[in-house]
Structure formats: C-alpha cells, structure tokens
Motif scaffolding. Structure first.
Motif, PDB file in Angstrom:
ATOM      1  N   ILE A   4      69.347   8.308  32.193  1.00  0.00           N
ATOM      2  CA  ILE A   4      69.925   7.164  31.478  1.00  0.00           C
ATOM      3  C   ILE A   4      69.623   5.884  32.243  1.00  0.00           C
ATOM      4  CG2 ILE A   4      72.063   6.101  30.684  1.00  0.00           C
ATOM      5  CD1 ILE A   4      73.192   8.962  30.363  1.00  0.00           C
ATOM      6  N   SER A   5      69.808   5.936  33.532  1.00  0.00           N
ATOM      7  CA  SER A   5      69.572   4.774  34.387  1.00  0.00           C
ATOM      8  C   SER A   5      68.124   4.294  34.261  1.00  0.00           C
ATOM      9  CB  SER A   5      69.894   5.132  35.834  1.00  0.00           C
ATOM     10  OG  SER A   5      69.676   4.050  36.680  1.00  0.00           O
ATOM     11  N   ALA A   6      67.190   5.224  34.278  1.00  0.00           N
ATOM     12  CA  ALA A   6      65.777   4.868  34.181  1.00  0.00           C
ATOM     13  C   ALA A   6      65.430   4.360  32.784  1.00  0.00           C
ATOM     14  CB  ALA A   6      64.920   6.080  34.530  1.00  0.00           C
ATOM     15  N   ALA A   7      65.966   5.016  31.762  1.00  0.00           N
ATOM     16  CA  ALA A   7      65.650   4.629  30.381  1.00  0.00           C
ATOM     17  C   ALA A   7      66.176   3.239  30.038  1.00  0.00           C
ATOM     18  CB  ALA A   7      66.221   5.659  29.412  1.00  0.00           C
ATOM     19  N   GLU A   8      67.340   2.913  30.542  1.00  0.00           N
ATOM     20  CA  GLU A   8      67.949   1.616  30.230  1.00  0.00           C
ATOM     21  C   GLU A   8      67.654   0.557  31.287  1.00  0.00           C
ATOM     22  OE1 GLU A   8      71.922   1.625  28.828  1.00  0.00           O
ATOM     23  OE2 GLU A   8      71.661   3.492  27.712  1.00  0.00           O
ATOM     24  N   LYS A   9      66.965   0.963  32.331  1.00  0.00           N
ATOM     25  CA  LYS A   9      66.620   0.050  33.431  1.00  0.00           C
ATOM     26  C   LYS A   9      67.864  -0.645  33.994  1.00  0.00           C
ATOM     27  CE  LYS A   9      61.876  -0.775  32.092  1.00  0.00           C
ATOM     28  NZ  LYS A   9      61.484  -0.405  30.769  1.00  0.00           N
ATOM     29  N   LYS A  10      68.881   0.187  34.241  1.00  0.00           N
ATOM     30  CA  LYS A  10      70.141  -0.297  34.813  1.00  0.00           C
ATOM     31  C   LYS A  10      70.515   0.600  35.980  1.00  0.00           C
ATOM     32  CE  LYS A  10      72.025  -1.864  30.387  1.00  0.00           C
ATOM     33  NZ  LYS A  10      73.114  -1.674  29.416  1.00  0.00           N
ATOM     34  N   SER A  11      71.299   0.052  36.882  1.00  0.00           N
ATOM     35  CA  SER A  11      71.757   0.858  38.012  1.00  0.00           C
ATOM     36  C   SER A  11      72.831   1.835  37.538  1.00  0.00           C
ATOM     37  CB  SER A  11      72.329  -0.039  39.103  1.00  0.00           C
ATOM     38  OG  SER A  11      73.536  -0.642  38.653  1.00  0.00           O
ATOM     39  N   ILE A  15      75.940   1.351  34.646  1.00  0.00           N
ATOM     40  CA  ILE A  15      76.198   2.302  33.559  1.00  0.00           C
ATOM     41  C   ILE A  15      77.625   2.820  33.632  1.00  0.00           C
ATOM     42  CG2 ILE A  15      75.574   4.585  32.652  1.00  0.00           C
ATOM     43  CD1 ILE A  15      72.676   3.899  33.485  1.00  0.00           C
ATOM     44  N   ILE A  16      78.094   3.117  34.822  1.00  0.00           N
ATOM     45  CA  ILE A  16      79.473   3.594  34.996  1.00  0.00           C
ATOM     46  C   ILE A  16      80.466   2.508  34.615  1.00  0.00           C
ATOM     47  CG2 ILE A  16      81.174   4.324  36.720  1.00  0.00           C
ATOM     48  CD1 ILE A  16      78.798   5.803  38.113  1.00  0.00           C
ATOM     49  N   ARG A  17      80.212   1.258  35.033  1.00  0.00           N
ATOM     50  CA  ARG A  17      81.094   0.140  34.655  1.00  0.00           C
ATOM     51  C   ARG A  17      81.169  -0.011  33.142  1.00  0.00           C
ATOM     52  NH1 ARG A  17      78.784  -2.454  39.151  1.00  0.00           N
ATOM     53  NH2 ARG A  17      77.216  -3.424  37.816  1.00  0.00           N
ATOM     54  N   GLU A  18      80.031   0.061  32.480  1.00  0.00           N
ATOM     55  CA  GLU A  18      80.007  -0.062  31.023  1.00  0.00           C
ATOM     56  C   GLU A  18      80.760   1.094  30.353  1.00  0.00           C
ATOM     57  OE1 GLU A  18      75.868  -0.361  30.034  1.00  0.00           O
ATOM     58  OE2 GLU A  18      75.750  -2.444  30.695  1.00  0.00           O
ATOM     59  N   ALA A  21      84.489   0.479  30.773  1.00  0.00           N
ATOM     60  CA  ALA A  21      84.928  -0.614  29.895  1.00  0.00           C
ATOM     61  C   ALA A  21      85.041  -0.133  28.454  1.00  0.00           C
ATOM     62  CB  ALA A  21      83.955  -1.782  30.001  1.00  0.00           C
ATOM     63  N   GLU A  22      84.084   0.652  27.996  1.00  0.00           N
ATOM     64  CA  GLU A  22      84.124   1.188  26.632  1.00  0.00           C
ATOM     65  C   GLU A  22      85.309   2.141  26.462  1.00  0.00           C
ATOM     66  OE1 GLU A  22      81.289   3.850  23.718  1.00  0.00           O
ATOM     67  OE2 GLU A  22      80.354   2.588  25.236  1.00  0.00           O
ATOM     68  N   TYR A  23      85.536   2.979  27.451  1.00  0.00           N
ATOM     69  CA  TYR A  23      86.671   3.907  27.401  1.00  0.00           C
ATOM     70  C   TYR A  23      87.995   3.140  27.307  1.00  0.00           C
ATOM     71  CZ  TYR A  23      90.110   7.357  28.830  1.00  0.00           C
ATOM     72  OH  TYR A  23      91.214   8.167  28.873  1.00  0.00           O
TER      73      TYR A  23
END
Length: 56
Positions: A4-11, A15-18, A21-23
């Motif tokens: 996921i990290s590689a596909a979205e180019k995010k750390s 991803i965990i923060r997002e 926040a969604e939860y």
C-alpha cells in the motif's frame, strides 16, 4: 502495508494516520452532536432541573 505504501507513494506513518482518522470519523460518539443542544433556550439549566425535580 509495504504494498500500500509503495502503491500510494506514502509513508507507513501517513497511511496509519489516515486510517485512524477515517476510523474516528466513522465511530464518532453520539454525544458530540448533542453538545450545545439547549443553547437557544431562554431557561436557566439549574432552574429547569430544580423545577423538574420538585415534581417528584
């Protein structure tokens, strides 16, 4: 997680923060919506409480 990290180019941290926040948005307590519910009333809260209890 690495995929996921590689596909979205995010750390991973981002991803965990997002995800957190969604939860939190989905599981917001119902009491938050009730805050300030009586703000437009002209009755003093303590007076209303005492009047209601005097009926018992």
């Amino acid at each position: 997680m690495a995929d996921i990290s590689a596909a979205e180019k995010k750390s991973r941290a981002e991803i965990i923060r997002e995800a957190i926040a969604e939860y939190l948005l989905k599981h917001k307590p119902a009491t938050v919506g009730a805050f300030g519910l009586w703000s437009d009333r002209k009755v003093d809260g303590l007076a209303y409480q005492e009047q209601a209890r005097s009926e018992w």
